[in-house]
Design a protein around this motif. Sequence first.
Motif, short mmCIF file in Angstrom:
data_model
loop_
_atom_site.label_atom_id
_atom_site.label_comp_id
_atom_site.label_asym_id
_atom_site.label_seq_id
_atom_site.Cartn_x
_atom_site.Cartn_y
_atom_site.Cartn_z
N TYR A 21 0.83 -1.21 0.00
CA TYR A 21 0.00 0.00 0.00
C TYR A 21 0.86 1.25 0.00
O TYR A 21 1.96 1.29 0.55
CB TYR A 21 -0.91 0.04 1.22
CG TYR A 21 -2.11 -0.85 1.09
CD1 TYR A 21 -2.65 -1.16 -0.14
CD2 TYR A 21 -2.73 -1.37 2.20
CE1 TYR A 21 -3.75 -1.97 -0.27
CE2 TYR A 21 -3.84 -2.18 2.09
CZ TYR A 21 -4.35 -2.47 0.85
OH TYR A 21 -5.45 -3.27 0.73
N THR A 22 0.30 2.28 -0.62
CA THR A 22 0.91 3.60 -0.61
C THR A 22 -0.23 4.59 -0.37
O THR A 22 -1.37 4.18 -0.18
CB THR A 22 1.60 3.91 -1.95
OG1 THR A 22 0.63 3.80 -3.01
CG2 THR A 22 2.75 2.96 -2.23
N GLY A 23 0.07 5.85 -0.38
CA GLY A 23 -0.97 6.86 -0.29
C GLY A 23 -1.68 6.88 1.05
O GLY A 23 -1.10 6.58 2.10
N GLU A 138 2.53 10.76 -7.03
CA GLU A 138 1.59 10.58 -5.93
C GLU A 138 0.19 10.92 -6.43
O GLU A 138 -0.14 12.09 -6.62
CB GLU A 138 1.98 11.48 -4.76
CG GLU A 138 1.22 11.21 -3.49
CD GLU A 138 1.59 9.91 -2.82
OE1 GLU A 138 0.68 9.30 -2.20
OE2 GLU A 138 2.75 9.48 -2.89
N GLY A 139 -0.61 9.91 -6.66
CA GLY A 139 -1.99 10.12 -7.05
C GLY A 139 -2.86 10.26 -5.81
O GLY A 139 -2.39 10.13 -4.68
N ALA A 140 -4.13 10.51 -6.01
CA ALA A 140 -5.05 10.69 -4.87
C ALA A 140 -5.13 9.45 -4.00
O ALA A 140 -5.35 9.54 -2.80
CB ALA A 140 -6.43 11.06 -5.39
N ASN A 141 -4.93 8.27 -4.58
CA ASN A 141 -5.01 7.02 -3.82
C ASN A 141 -3.65 6.38 -3.56
O ASN A 141 -3.59 5.29 -3.04
CB ASN A 141 -5.91 6.02 -4.55
CG ASN A 141 -7.36 6.43 -4.47
OD1 ASN A 141 -7.76 7.09 -3.55
ND2 ASN A 141 -8.13 6.02 -5.45
N SER A 163 -1.52 0.69 -10.55
CA SER A 163 -2.63 1.55 -10.12
C SER A 163 -2.90 1.32 -8.63
O SER A 163 -3.03 0.18 -8.19
CB SER A 163 -3.88 1.26 -10.94
OG SER A 163 -4.32 -0.05 -10.71
N PRO A 164 -2.98 2.40 -7.87
CA PRO A 164 -3.17 2.25 -6.42
C PRO A 164 -4.50 1.60 -6.05
O PRO A 164 -4.57 0.89 -5.05
CB PRO A 164 -3.06 3.67 -5.88
CG PRO A 164 -3.22 4.57 -7.04
CD PRO A 164 -2.81 3.80 -8.26
N GLY A 170 -6.66 -5.46 -2.66
CA GLY A 170 -6.07 -6.73 -2.27
C GLY A 170 -6.36 -7.14 -0.84
O GLY A 170 -6.35 -8.33 -0.52
N ILE A 171 -6.59 -6.19 0.04
CA ILE A 171 -6.80 -6.53 1.45
C ILE A 171 -8.16 -6.08 1.95
O ILE A 171 -8.43 -6.12 3.15
CB ILE A 171 -5.66 -5.93 2.31
CG1 ILE A 171 -5.58 -6.62 3.66
CG2 ILE A 171 -5.85 -4.44 2.47
CD1 ILE A 171 -4.38 -6.22 4.49
#
Length: 199
Positions: A21-23, A138-141, A163-164, A170-171
Amino acid sequence: FIDRMRDVGVISTADALSYGYTGVILRSTGVPRDLRKDTPYLAYAELDFDVPVGIKGDNYDRYYVRMREMDESVYMMRQLAERLQRADYMGPINVDDRRCTFPDKGLVYSEIESLINHFKLVMDGPKVPAGEVYLAHEGANGELGFYIVSTGEGVPYKVHVRSPSFVAMGIASRMLDGYQLADLIPTFGSINMIGGECD
């Protein structure tokens, strides 16, 4: 609101990192990872802004981080508006290179060379050197990344998009495990899944 948000849809820092995960989802667990700060691009290195983080990684923290990011975005836009008014920031906004920049629309409609140039860029694409590259922003998600392989032609040989929203789904089932059916809506909303990204 608080009952549906606090201590619901909790994800730990370890799980967020393990799932890639990011964002907002990662930052809601307390990790201040933001590509605009960590690997600045465009004008982000010149801006002063904070990276909001949460504590528990629950729905409320994801909500809180998003609200704080809107405040930070307004703060960044104000800084940029001030910079654009300074004389040292005046100038062209596009590269003056017909091999990769579309001509002005007025020229496309009035001169044949610009029309041909526009047509060639659309049909053949810009010629880039052979090789491979991964770039992300860094996108919104979270981290929206593009891995591109070029053979030197006008179209890529291979493209993969990170794509975020696809990663975030996934979780989602683990975020809902043990909670009520009604918790599905705020939890799914806090993930902010964009269907086109998952496709």
